[in-house]
Design an enzyme around this catalytic site. Structure first.
Site, mmCIF file in Angstrom:
data_model
loop_
_atom_site.group_PDB
_atom_site.id
_atom_site.type_symbol
_atom_site.label_atom_id
_atom_site.label_comp_id
_atom_site.label_asym_id
_atom_site.label_seq_id
_atom_site.Cartn_x
_atom_site.Cartn_y
_atom_site.Cartn_z
ATOM 1 C CE LYS A 52 -11.135 6.824 -0.897
ATOM 2 N NZ LYS A 52 -9.815 7.461 -1.035
ATOM 3 C CB SER A 127 -9.564 9.979 1.928
ATOM 4 O OG SER A 127 -9.089 9.504 0.678
ATOM 5 C CB SER A 151 -6.034 8.604 0.311
ATOM 6 O OG SER A 151 -6.334 9.819 0.929
HETATM 7 N N1 GLN Z 1 -4.681 13.577 3.316
HETATM 8 C C1 GLN Z 1 -4.494 14.094 1.997
HETATM 9 C C2 GLN Z 1 -5.543 15.124 1.682
HETATM 10 O O1 GLN Z 1 -6.395 15.349 2.501
HETATM 11 C C3 GLN Z 1 -4.485 12.978 1.014
HETATM 12 C C4 GLN Z 1 -5.838 12.628 0.500
HETATM 13 C C5 GLN Z 1 -5.800 11.583 -0.570
HETATM 14 O O2 GLN Z 1 -4.760 11.010 -0.880
HETATM 15 N N2 GLN Z 1 -6.949 11.401 -1.196
HETATM 16 O O3 GLN Z 1 -5.538 15.717 0.631
#
Ligand code: GLN
Length: 446
Positions: A52, A127, A151
């Site tokens: 990532k 994400s 995410s």
């Molecule tokens: N969807 C969540 C957010 O936007 C989780 C993001 C994540 O785990 N990095 O914060």
């Protein structure tokens, strides 16, 4: 094979932001040469992996999905990258993501959206959408993602692959660009549970360069995969199975529970009473930490700088206005507001108190149960563009993953059938540092 597959499919999927083609070929050749000379095979010998793009890689561009870091070539490797190298895995490239890991659909990437390999008009989740899509599309044999509020697990669910968020502190965050430091964890996305155990084995362990890294003994995760779940006690939170959960998703979870029953485990409905407050508490805490963490992006120290600034303030202001996308700005503003004097007690402190209550819900449940099981996300993957104008709806997709993050416990998402032809994820949640039971149950089910 991995590079050929990327070349053949990534114009459609969009999982990669940067390829590491030449180095990957050279590393593979070097591993072959070593083996020919009688060298030993590492745990992940020659396995092509994707990383990532918020995990720093020395000399390999690391953008965090942001225009701000469009030109950022880190001068060091994250600890997980060093560990993967030691296990002799080969990095084929860096994976697309929501900007600074803020999002749940990958539509917040400043570069291009990722498409779900199962249905190209659908989101892959986020994400870590690039990380999940790359595994689903066969472009990499495993990838690393990061999970702050879901995410790793949610994109794994949407893409029909396996995603593990380890216990907070099990995997070093050194070299992970910080979003919300008290929640961020790196973990593997893989095709199956056995691969997940392999990768976790390679990346887990104490690191003196991460002050929140835990000093715990690392078990042999592979030998935990016995196939035996007899006598395991499973709690199923009614809050994860009620309003807002797609009936087909609920049906798949109930079917999965029957499978566990048939293998000799027992389950019953439980309550995690503070679940309703988790999303609000998370978005306050995560945004607050983000507003502080992202203050380092000032146009001076990292990345892109505004042209011809009139003075220092103009340099900061314009670099940040031009460099950050709308979701990142929204979070910085929310977080700065929540932390500002006069509001701190009402928002940040209150959210911390709620976090403690949520953690207690889990502690109490785990006094009686070995695992907690439910859906990973309320629905299967939605259409690209469908929720992008509605941040609140988007935030609510995280309802089943966020409480787990706030409690800091480990959880895996594994495929459990489909809803209208799209993959559904089953979430298996364990006690702190009890990844072995989580993996054992996931593997037995698979
Ligand atoms: N969807 C969540 C957010 O936007 C989780 C993001 C994540 O785990 N990095 O914060």
């Amino acid at each position: 094979a991995s590079l050929a597959r990327i070349a053949a499919t990534d114009s459609k999927v969009g999982a990669f932001l940067t390829l590491n083609e030449e180095n990957a070929r050279n590393e593979a050749a070097a591993l072959d040469a070593q083996l020919a000379q009688g060298g030993e095979r590492g745990l992940l010998f020659g396995i092509p992996a994707g990383i990532k793009d918020n995990i720093v890689t020395e000399g390999l561009r690391t953008t965090c999905g942001s225009k701000f870091l469009d030109n950022y070539d880190p001068i060091y490797d994250a600890t997980v990258v060093t560990k993967l190298r030691a296990a002799q895995s080969i990095t084929v490239g860096k994976l697309n993501m929501d900007e600074f890991a803020m999002g749940g659909s990958n539509e917040n990437s400043a570069y291009h959206p990722v498409r779900n390999p199962w249905a190209l008009d659908r989101v892959p989740g986020g994400s870590s959408g690039g990380s999940a899509a790359a595994v689903a599309a066969g472009q990499a044999y495993f990838t690393l993602g990061s999970d702050t509020g879901g995410s790793i697990r949610q994109p794994a669910a949407y893409c029909g692959v396996v995603g593990l968020k380890p216990t907070y502190g099990l995997v070093s965050r050194f070299g992970l660009v910080a979003f919300a430091s008290s929640l961020d964890q790196i973990g593997p996305i893989t095709k199956n549970v056995e691969d997940s155990a392999y990768v976790l084995q390679a990346i887990a362990g104490h690191d003196g360069r991460d002050s929140t890294s835990a000093k715990v003994d690392i078990p042999d995760y592979l030998s935990a995969l016995t196939g035996d779940v007899k006598g395991l006690k499973i709690g199923v939170p009614k809050e994860y199975m009620g309003k807002g959960i797609d009936p087909q998703v609920k049906e798949r979870v109930l079917e999965a529970l029957k499978v566990f029953e048939s293998m000799g485990a027992q389950w019953e409905e439980i309550s995690l009473p503070h679940t309703d407050y988790a999303v609000a508490s998370y978005y306050l805490l995560a945004s607050s930490e983000a507003s502080s963490n992202l203050s380092r992006f000032d146009g001076v120290r990292y990345g892109v700088r505004a042209d011809n600034p009139a003075n220092l303030l103009d340099l900061y202001r314009r670099s940040r206005s031009e460099g950050f996308g709308p979701e990142v700005k929204r979070r910085i503003m929310l977080g700065t507001y929540a932390l500002s004097s006069g509001y701190y007690d009402a928002y940040y402190k209150k959210a911390q108190q709620v976090r403690t209550l949520i953690k207690r819900d889990f502690d109490q449940a785990f006094e009686k149960y070995d695992l907690i099981i439910g859906p990973t996300a309320p629905t299967a993957a939605f259409k690209i563009g469908e929720q992008v104008g509605d941040p609140l709806t988007m935030y609510l997709n995280d309802i089943c993953t966020i409480p787990v993050s706030l409690a800091g416990v480990p959880a895996i998402s594994i495929p459990c059938g489909t809803a209208d032809g799209l993959p559904v994820g089953l979430q298996i949640i364990g006690k702190h540092f009890d990844e072995t039971t989580v993996l054992r149950a996931a593997h037995a089910f698979e």
